[in-house]
Design a protein around this motif. Structure first.
Motif, PDB file in Angstrom:
ATOM      1  N   GLU A   1      63.994  -2.799  18.354  1.00 38.36           N
ATOM      2  CA  GLU A   1      65.300  -2.984  19.005  1.00 38.36           C
ATOM      3  C   GLU A   1      65.870  -4.360  18.674  1.00 38.36           C
ATOM      4  N   LEU A   2      65.026  -5.388  18.664  1.00 37.47           N
ATOM      5  CA  LEU A   2      65.491  -6.722  18.277  1.00 37.47           C
ATOM      6  C   LEU A   2      66.035  -6.710  16.855  1.00 37.47           C
ATOM      7  N   GLN A   3      65.343  -6.026  15.972  1.00 37.47           N
ATOM      8  CA  GLN A   3      65.789  -5.934  14.579  1.00 37.47           C
ATOM      9  C   GLN A   3      67.134  -5.230  14.503  1.00 37.47           C
ATOM     10  N   ARG A   4      67.319  -4.180  15.282  1.00 31.80           N
ATOM     11  CA  ARG A   4      68.618  -3.479  15.303  1.00 31.80           C
ATOM     12  C   ARG A   4      69.722  -4.398  15.820  1.00 31.80           C
ATOM     13  N   GLN A   5      69.367  -5.345  16.691  1.00 36.79           N
ATOM     14  CA  GLN A   5      70.343  -6.284  17.232  1.00 36.79           C
ATOM     15  C   GLN A   5      70.622  -7.445  16.287  1.00 36.79           C
ATOM     16  N   GLY A   6      69.933  -7.504  15.149  1.00 34.90           N
ATOM     17  CA  GLY A   6      70.204  -8.544  14.168  1.00 34.90           C
ATOM     18  C   GLY A   6      69.183  -9.655  14.086  1.00 34.90           C
ATOM     19  N   TYR A   7      68.184  -9.627  14.958  1.00 35.81           N
ATOM     20  CA  TYR A   7      67.111 -10.616  14.873  1.00 35.81           C
ATOM     21  C   TYR A   7      66.211 -10.313  13.683  1.00 35.81           C
ATOM     22  N   VAL A   8      65.632 -11.336  13.110  1.00 33.94           N
ATOM     23  CA  VAL A   8      64.475 -11.170  12.232  1.00 33.94           C
ATOM     24  C   VAL A   8      63.294 -11.364  13.168  1.00 33.94           C
ATOM     25  N   ALA A   9      62.497 -10.317  13.357  1.00 38.50           N
ATOM     26  CA  ALA A   9      61.476 -10.367  14.404  1.00 38.50           C
ATOM     27  C   ALA A   9      60.240  -9.595  14.006  1.00 38.50           C
ATOM     28  N   GLY A  10      59.106 -10.096  14.489  1.00 43.36           N
ATOM     29  CA  GLY A  10      57.853  -9.382  14.320  1.00 43.36           C
ATOM     30  C   GLY A  10      56.735 -10.279  13.835  1.00 43.36           C
ATOM     31  N   THR A  11      55.717  -9.630  13.317  1.00 44.41           N
ATOM     32  CA  THR A  11      54.592 -10.333  12.712  1.00 44.41           C
ATOM     33  C   THR A  11      54.996 -10.746  11.298  1.00 44.41           C
ATOM     34  N   GLY A  12      54.125 -11.458  10.618  1.00 39.10           N
ATOM     35  CA  GLY A  12      54.441 -11.910   9.265  1.00 39.10           C
ATOM     36  C   GLY A  12      54.823 -10.775   8.330  1.00 39.10           C
ATOM     37  N   ASP A  13      54.048  -9.690   8.349  1.00 36.43           N
ATOM     38  CA  ASP A  13      54.359  -8.554   7.473  1.00 36.43           C
ATOM     39  C   ASP A  13      55.691  -7.916   7.827  1.00 36.43           C
ATOM     40  N   GLN A  14      55.980  -7.794   9.124  1.00 35.23           N
ATOM     41  CA  GLN A  14      57.249  -7.195   9.547  1.00 35.23           C
ATOM     42  C   GLN A  14      58.431  -8.068   9.124  1.00 35.23           C
ATOM     43  N   ILE A  15      58.282  -9.377   9.259  1.00 39.56           N
ATOM     44  CA  ILE A  15      59.356 -10.288   8.869  1.00 39.56           C
ATOM     45  C   ILE A  15      59.562 -10.248   7.360  1.00 39.56           C
ATOM     46  N   ALA A  16      58.481 -10.264   6.593  1.00 40.61           N
ATOM     47  CA  ALA A  16      58.603 -10.201   5.133  1.00 40.61           C
ATOM     48  C   ALA A  16      59.302  -8.911   4.707  1.00 40.61           C
ATOM     49  N   GLU A  17      58.977  -7.813   5.364  1.00 38.17           N
ATOM     50  CA  GLU A  17      59.620  -6.535   5.057  1.00 38.17           C
ATOM     51  C   GLU A  17      61.119  -6.596   5.357  1.00 38.17           C
ATOM     52  N   GLN A  18      61.483  -7.167   6.505  1.00 40.39           N
ATOM     53  CA  GLN A  18      62.897  -7.312   6.856  1.00 40.39           C
ATOM     54  C   GLN A  18      63.631  -8.176   5.836  1.00 40.39           C
ATOM     55  N   LEU A  19      63.029  -9.283   5.460  1.00 44.32           N
ATOM     56  CA  LEU A  19      63.669 -10.172   4.494  1.00 44.32           C
ATOM     57  C   LEU A  19      63.857  -9.470   3.153  1.00 44.32           C
ATOM     58  N   GLY A  20      62.900  -8.652   2.769  1.00 41.34           N
ATOM     59  CA  GLY A  20      63.042  -7.877   1.538  1.00 41.34           C
ATOM     60  C   GLY A  20      64.206  -6.903   1.607  1.00 41.34           C
ATOM     61  N   ARG A  21      64.364  -6.226   2.748  1.00 41.05           N
ATOM     62  CA  ARG A  21      65.489  -5.288   2.914  1.00 41.05           C
ATOM     63  C   ARG A  21      66.821  -6.029   2.868  1.00 41.05           C
ATOM     64  N   LEU A  22      66.870  -7.203   3.491  1.00 46.79           N
ATOM     65  CA  LEU A  22      68.102  -7.985   3.457  1.00 46.79           C
ATOM     66  C   LEU A  22      68.423  -8.424   2.028  1.00 46.79           C
ATOM     67  N   SER A  23      67.413  -8.805   1.285  1.00 50.18           N
ATOM     68  CA  SER A  23      67.614  -9.187  -0.112  1.00 50.18           C
ATOM     69  C   SER A  23      68.151  -8.007  -0.926  1.00 50.18           C
TER      70      SER A  23
END
Length: 87
Positions: A32-54
């Motif tokens: 839900e935080l990610q849907r709200q625009g936060y980069v959030a989670g554990t290291g792997d979750q954050i790296a995955e989010q950053l990859g999607r944003l890239s």
């Protein structure tokens, strides 16, 4: 293209829940935080989010770290995330 957003990092799910409680954030779910625009989670979750944003075209991401006195956790995030996203 640049993006600035809040980051909530925890070394595990229990730490993330403690952070959310301490910051009085209503939702307790990382997704839900990610849907709200936060980069959030554990290291792997954050790296995955950053990859999607890239992949979406974001070239620079500025992560807003609000716990200015928690440098140990900031360093832990860097150790877990940076090796996964550096090109």
């Amino acid at each position: 293209r640049s993006l600035m957003t809040n980051v909530i990092f925890g070394r595990d799910d229990a730490e993330i829940k403690r952070i959310l409680r301490s910051r009085s954030i209503e939702t307790k779910e990382v997704a839900e935080l990610q849907r709200q625009g936060y980069v959030a989670g554990t290291g792997d979750q954050i790296a995955e989010q950053l990859g999607r944003l890239s992949e979406a075209g974001v070239q620079r991401i500025m992560l807003q770290w609000l716990e200015l006195d928690d440098l140990d956790r900031l360093e832990a995030m860097a150790v877990r995330v940076l090796p996964q996203v550096q090109s």
